[in-house]
Write an enzyme that holds these catalytic residues in place. Structure first.
Site, mmCIF file in Angstrom:
data_model
loop_
_atom_site.group_PDB
_atom_site.id
_atom_site.type_symbol
_atom_site.label_atom_id
_atom_site.label_comp_id
_atom_site.label_asym_id
_atom_site.label_seq_id
_atom_site.Cartn_x
_atom_site.Cartn_y
_atom_site.Cartn_z
ATOM 1 N N CYS A 133 2.051 9.083 -2.090
ATOM 2 C CA CYS A 133 1.150 7.936 -2.223
ATOM 3 C C CYS A 133 -0.082 8.072 -1.331
ATOM 4 C CB CYS A 133 1.909 6.660 -1.862
ATOM 5 S SG CYS A 133 0.880 5.184 -1.776
ATOM 6 N N TRP A 161 10.719 2.088 -4.807
ATOM 7 C CA TRP A 161 10.848 3.396 -4.186
ATOM 8 C C TRP A 161 12.283 3.540 -3.676
ATOM 9 C CZ3 TRP A 161 6.735 6.761 -4.156
ATOM 10 C CH2 TRP A 161 5.471 6.212 -4.423
ATOM 11 N N THR A 182 5.592 -1.910 -2.562
ATOM 12 C CA THR A 182 4.658 -0.825 -2.284
ATOM 13 C C THR A 182 4.910 -0.155 -0.934
ATOM 14 O OG1 THR A 182 3.040 -2.315 -1.253
ATOM 15 C CG2 THR A 182 2.873 -1.991 -3.642
ATOM 16 N N VAL A 183 4.424 1.071 -0.846
ATOM 17 C CA VAL A 183 4.327 1.784 0.424
ATOM 18 C C VAL A 183 2.844 1.980 0.720
ATOM 19 C CG1 VAL A 183 6.533 2.979 0.286
ATOM 20 C CG2 VAL A 183 4.546 4.015 -0.802
ATOM 21 N N TYR A 208 -8.086 5.373 -10.098
ATOM 22 C CA TYR A 208 -7.088 4.618 -10.852
ATOM 23 C C TYR A 208 -7.750 3.824 -11.977
ATOM 24 C CZ TYR A 208 -3.488 5.609 -7.362
ATOM 25 O OH TYR A 208 -2.578 6.245 -6.541
#
Length: 331
Positions: A44, A77, A111-112, A175
């Site tokens: 990521c 994740w 999220t990370v 993105y």
């Protein structure tokens, strides 16, 4: 965290958990070594910047690292790299368990990077933009000797302005191009991306770094996109006017950073490619992960020393990463 607008353009869901870990603990979470765990994936780009900042500042012991695998499903994740598929400290299989421990009805993206409080097992924050600034400004008591100033007070206004350009047109711009659902939305993002890269090329033609003569937060934020460009964004996200390796100034700049301790030694190209080409099945339904490009070019001489600059300012480079955090060497 994403959605597609009615006009088929991509927007990022930016509703992050904004709790902060600060020296004075004003949000209820004071800086305390060993109390928290930084959860990342090496795939990521948003988590990658936290990994770099942590290395440069020498916070490895104060803020231990948990590394999730490169792929995930719609739920979360996972810690599939660890024995038995569980983080050895938090004892969880999925990052979502830490989110739900604090917010049982959490309805946003898992999220990370995320910082999890070890005693409670609860997520504290996933606000990646503020997170790295706080590592610089709030965790100073635990910085290594010789840690660089990545967000110096005299340059913060300029760094903030450059960071906004990086985020809008590059970090998020790739993105917007890759996830566009209309030709118009894609071309708008594509144009903005390469216009911005051209401007950064002009800026960096006579300056080793983006702001001032040392590495700052701005360089870190641009690097994490540049290092993924040829491996992922050029083909997978159709950002194909040029490869990074065809843009002489940016390619040399990116190699300069890659060869700086704390940057290239946090890059795992296998994880990066696995994530994008496997997880984004709507873009790459075959799930085939490309064999290339050859990463060895990242180690070629860059010649940027001729521009001067002091990578770490009055500080020193970090030592080598610990064996348990080392990434595979380029071959």
């Amino acid at each position: 965290m994403s959605n597609v607008r009615p006009d088929k353009g991509y927007t990022r869901d930016s509703r992050y958990i904004t709790t902060r870990i600060t020296a004075d603990g004003r949000d209820g979470f004071p800086v305390e070594p060993g109390r928290y765990r930084l959860v990342v994936s090496r795939a990521c780009p948003w988590a990658h910047r936290a990994t770099i900042v942590r290395r440069l500042l020498g916070l490895e012991k104060a803020l231990p690292l948990a590394v999730a695998g490169p792929t995930h499903d719609k739920r979360s994740w996972t810690f599939d790299l660890d024995p038995d598929g569980r983080d050895p400290v938090l004892g969880i299989e999925r990052l979502q368990e830490a989110y739900f421990a604090r917010f049982p009805d959490y309805d946003r993206g898992i999220t990370v990077p995320a910082i999890v409080e070890v005693p409670s097992g609860e997520v504290v924050t996933n606000d990646y933009a503020q997170m790295t600034l706080d590592l610089s400004l709030e965790w100073t008591a635990y910085h290594r000797e010789g840690a660089p100033e990545l967000y110096p007070a005299a340059l913060r206004a300029e760094i903030d302005a450059v960071n906004e350009e990086i985020y809008t047109d590059v970090n998020n711009g790739v993105y917007r191009a890759g996830f566009a659902k209309s030709q118009e939305a894609y071309e708008e993002a594509y144009g903005a991306l390469f216009d911005r890269l051209d401007r950064f090329s002009e800026r960096l033609a006579g300056s080793r770094y983006l702001v001032g003569d040392t590495i700052t937060e701005a360089d870190i934020r641009l690097f994490t996109s540049l290092v993924r460009f040829d491996a992922v964004y050029h083909g997978h996200f159709k950002c194909n006017r040029q490869r990074l390796s065809d843009m002489p100034v940016l390619w040399a700049y990116a190699r300069d950073l890659f060869q700086t301790p704390g940057f290239g030694d946090t890059v795992d190209f296998d994880h990066i490619k696995q994530h994008f080409y496997v997880v984004h099945s709507h873009i790459n339904p075959s799930g085939i992960v490309p064999a290339g490009p050859d990463p060895s070019g990242w180690l070629e001489p860059h010649g940027r020393e001729a521009l001067g600059g002091r990578p770490f300012g009055d500080g020193t480079p970090p030592g080598p990463p610990s064996p348990d955090e080392a990434v595979p060497p380029l071959v």
